[in-house]
Enzyme design. Structure first.
Site, PDB file in Angstrom:
ATOM      1  N   SER B 160     -11.783 -23.610  12.020  1.00 57.94           N
ATOM      2  CA  SER B 160     -11.868 -23.794  13.474  1.00 57.94           C
ATOM      3  C   SER B 160     -10.466 -23.996  14.060  1.00 57.94           C
ATOM      4  O   SER B 160      -9.589 -23.164  13.818  1.00 57.94           O
ATOM      5  CB  SER B 160     -12.791 -24.972  13.777  1.00 57.94           C
ATOM      6  N   ASP B 326     -21.978 -17.832  13.246  1.00 60.67           N
ATOM      7  CA  ASP B 326     -21.000 -18.546  14.082  1.00 60.67           C
ATOM      8  C   ASP B 326     -20.817 -17.782  15.386  1.00 60.67           C
ATOM      9  O   ASP B 326     -20.275 -16.693  15.404  1.00 60.67           O
ATOM     10  CB  ASP B 326     -19.672 -18.653  13.323  1.00 60.67           C
ATOM     11  N   HIS B 359     -21.205 -22.267  13.453  1.00 56.70           N
ATOM     12  CA  HIS B 359     -19.794 -22.587  13.293  1.00 56.70           C
ATOM     13  C   HIS B 359     -19.562 -23.719  12.296  1.00 56.70           C
ATOM     14  O   HIS B 359     -18.595 -23.697  11.526  1.00 56.70           O
ATOM     15  CB  HIS B 359     -19.211 -22.953  14.658  1.00 56.70           C
TER      16      HIS B 359
END
Lengths: 381, 381
Positions: B160, B326, B359
């Protein structure tokens, strides 16, 4: 306060044309157990009912929509929200159809909602207004049809939350509707749908101005919380690709980043504007109630979880339309509905349309959608 | 306040083990034009640097993450956030690697951020803290490596926002990093990414307790706004299917709907909990600064919009990992990066992994991810 039965109060506003509200005596029995009386319904009509009463079309609006489907909005002055589909030479045509669009129960544009005065105590209901459902909205619409002398609908049509109503209509009043057009909608709110609405509700309730919903007396409404709620919801109405196409990473009126917290990016400025302009036209408590109604929506729930069983009593023809970039109510939701309708032996057509604009596509220029609506209506006339 | 140079202050907290913070003199020149001095960096290390200094691995944490990658969190007491990948017999192994994880600049777990005391005026910076970028975070990490005597990294790894740092590292310090593992990340924040962050920032700033960021004196922080920001963001960390699988429309501890505004659905209760527990461990101003840093991230921007040009000076091997569900940083973002790396003639491997968890999958049990990381690291050792 006297409760007048069956009287349509017509008020002319010079700027915005005819606004109609009817106070029906009720009581309207509610899914939550209580009842509402009286029931105010604000609505617009276009065209006239023909001799055999066969040309009535009910248009159901979306979450924060209104009855001004083809009339200018009394607050914003903007043209009707669906003039692309409703009007002369449009698929829903006042020259051919008697068109009705009513502000949903729980809203704030004239129909009974939390901002309405509770006749028992003489002050606005606020959070004492009963929690309502999509089916309650539909039953209130049926009361309006009774008032207007419309026994049966040629079609009920709606997008998004309006599509939920259009879908529920034939299950609640199987003999009163011949066709249902359900656009960009779903038969039940998903966990993600509920989650986004819960963020919005928490944003409103976290605003100290909300005060448990009792802000009507001084008019100091929880505008900041409502604006945040709208911003979060608005993202779900647009596709990722649409946002990229419309805004990308372009900066707002400047050449370089400010290294601050102003709206540097166009998308930030746009979202802030969406939030701020929304609070001018919508009541925060109504937002709580209407999002709750959609979260509660699950057409299969009362039929052992079977959507096909839910359609068992229906007699209407159905038309489902979805948009390929709609991630709020994706195509698979419409497809599930069509499968259930076919399993129930019902007539259902389905089309997925291409659009870069996500969920909001049904409100925008969509010639294909117009062709599908027109074809479906003419086939049933 | 004296600015001590190059001194690592080690404080032992009996409950939570070793916490390390170093105050570096700086100045750290910032992308925004200013400079920061001194620069506090809180970090954890595991294992030890080998004789030829070739086994150092820098782990970069995500938005609201921290340095406690494999140590328990001092506030929550929870185990390290990536013990699934870091630890004995894990791909990142303190027996083989010298592992470093530092709290990013702008955060609130010990590194310099808006809650830090501005040495010039003796009170917390609050919104006087300079707006920082991902590259600023990376340069601060490089200063820490200097302090620790690490000339070159075997690898920089992050998911991320940590992936943004891992991606930026070889472009800023091409000679200091041999490998970069970029997980569930992107080379630039999209309009939708920015939009979600802007909702969070507006939620915080709309909270009257925010007071322009000056809430440190009385400790009455904008908790409600921060909780709403977290709730909105949290939805983006999970997949629609994952939410449906985990919660569906199941009710919270009751058999039927309450027809009220309590958390009827499990997903509502879960989200509220995410919001409430987040404010206990995170500073609202830090949330503003770090979301801003990610929104500003666009690796191609300084290279005429060409990502391939951005990688022109890099010498590292790259490994990209994405997850199929995601939707925050979808697989296509990783694929774009790989195409650019290949266009730049760089070595890059890429794998999309299947997971129902969206995610957040990189933080959860992911044996395939571990195998990919292990294989990539061993191939370079």
């Amino acid at each position: 306060m006297s409760v007048q039965s069956d009287i349509a109060a017509a008020a002319t506003d010079q700027r915005f044309g005819l606004r109609r509200t009817v106070r029906l005596p009720g009581p309207l029995k509610l899914d939550g157990g209580g009842a509402l009386a009286p029931v105010d319904i604000a609505y617009e009509t276009y065209g006239s009912l023909n001799a055999d009463g066969s040309n009535a079309i009910l248009i159901c609006h979306a979450l924060t929509g209104d009855q001004f489907v083809a009339s200018s909005h009394p607050v914003t002055g903007k043209p009707g929200w669906w003039t692309r589909a409703v009007g002369p030479d449009k698929p829903i045509d006042p020259d051919r159809h008697f068109i009705i669009c009513a502000n949903v129960l729980g809203s704030c544009l004239g129909s009974s909602g939390p901002a309405s005065v509770d006749p028992v105590i003489g002050v606005p209901y606020a959070m004492r207004f009963p929690v309502i459902t999509i089916a309650d909205m539909v039953r209130a619409q049926a009361m309006l049809l009774d008032h207007l002398g419309v026994a049966k609908l040629e079609a009920v049509i709606g997008g998004s939350m309006g599509g939920m109503q259009a879908l529920a209509w034939p299950t609640i009043f199987p003999d009163r509707v011949r066709g249902a057009i359900v656009i960009a909608s779903t038969a039940r709110h998903s966990a993600q749908n509920i989650a986004f609405h819960e963020v919005g509700r928490q944003a409103i309730m976290a605003d100290p101005r909300w005060r448990g919903g009792n802000y009507y007396a001084d008019g100091d409404a929880p505008a900041a919380g409502l604006a945040v709620a709208r911003m979060a919801a608005h993202i779900t109405y647009l596709s990722e690709a649409g946002l990229t196409e419309k805004f990308g990473r372009r900066l707002q009126g400047r050449d370089s980043k400010t290294f601050g917290f102003d709206a540097d990016f166009q998308v930030e400025s746009y979202l802030r504007h969406q939030g701020i302009s929304f609070v001018e036209r919508f009541d925060a408590n109504s937002y709580l109630y209407i999002t709750r109604a959609t979260d509660y929506f699950d057409l299969a729930e009362d039929h052992d979880g079977s959507l096909a069983l839910a359609f068992g009593r229906t007699r209407a023809r159905f038309c489902l339309i979805s948009f390929d970039t709609d991630w709020l109510y994706p195509t698979r939701e419409s497809r599930n509905i069509v499968h259930a309708l076919h399993a129930a032996g019902r007539e259902a057509s389905f089309v997925e349309l291409a659009s870069p604009f996500g969920h909001d596509a049904f409100l925008l220029e969509a010639p294909e959608m117009n062709r599908v609506i027109d074809g479906f209506l003419r086939a049933g006339e």
